[in-house]
Design a protein around this motif. Structure first.
Motif: not given
Length: 115
Positions: A22, A26, A84, A88
Motif C-alpha cells: 500500500t 501509493s 491493495y 486503491d
C-alpha cells in the motif's frame, strides 16, 4: 485534487520507511501524479514492484480479483496485492496515464499473460 495530493504527500513523508505494498505503490503513484514519469517516480515504482510483483497484473486486469478482500495478508504476497488493489484501484484508473506507465515499467514481469 491539489489538496488531496498535498495531504497524501504529507502522510507518505511521515512514514518514509513503511514497507507495505500500500505505501510503496501509493508513493509511486503519488510521485507520478505530481511529476509524471520522473526518475523518482520510476524508482519508487521499481521498489514497489520488487517488493510485491503481484500488484501490476491486478491493476492491469490480467488477473481477476476475488469477490471479497482477503482476511489475512502477508508482506509481498498475492493476498496483499489483492487487498491493495481492491482498496486503491480507483486512484489508478482516475490518474491519466498511470496504468500505461505501470504497463511500460512493470507489465512484462512475473504473472503477466502473453497476448
Amino acid at each position: 485534487d491539489r489538496d488531496d495530493q498535498a495531504q497524501a504527500g504529507e502522510l507518505l513523508n511521515q512514514y518514509p520507511e513503511d514497507g507495505s505494498a500500500t505505501w510503496l505503490y501509493s508513493r509511486a503513484l503519488w510521485l507520478f501524479r505530481g511529476e509524471g514519469e520522473s526518475d523518482a517516480a520510476s524508482a519508487a515504482l521499481a521498489a514497489a514492484v520488487e517488493f510485491n510483483p503481484h500488484v501490476p497484473p491486478y491493476v492491469l486486469g490480467d488477473r481477476k480479483l476475488p469477490a471479497r478482500a482477503p482476511e489475512f495478508v502477508g508482506f509481498g504476497d498475492k493476498r496483499e496485492a489483492q487487498a491493495y488493489v481492491m482498496a486503491d484501484m480507483e486512484l489508478w484508473t482516475k490518474t491519466p496515464g498511470a496504468r500505461g506507465w505501470l504497463l511500460r515499467k512493470a507489465g512484462k514481469g512475473k504473472g503477466r499473460k502473453r497476448r
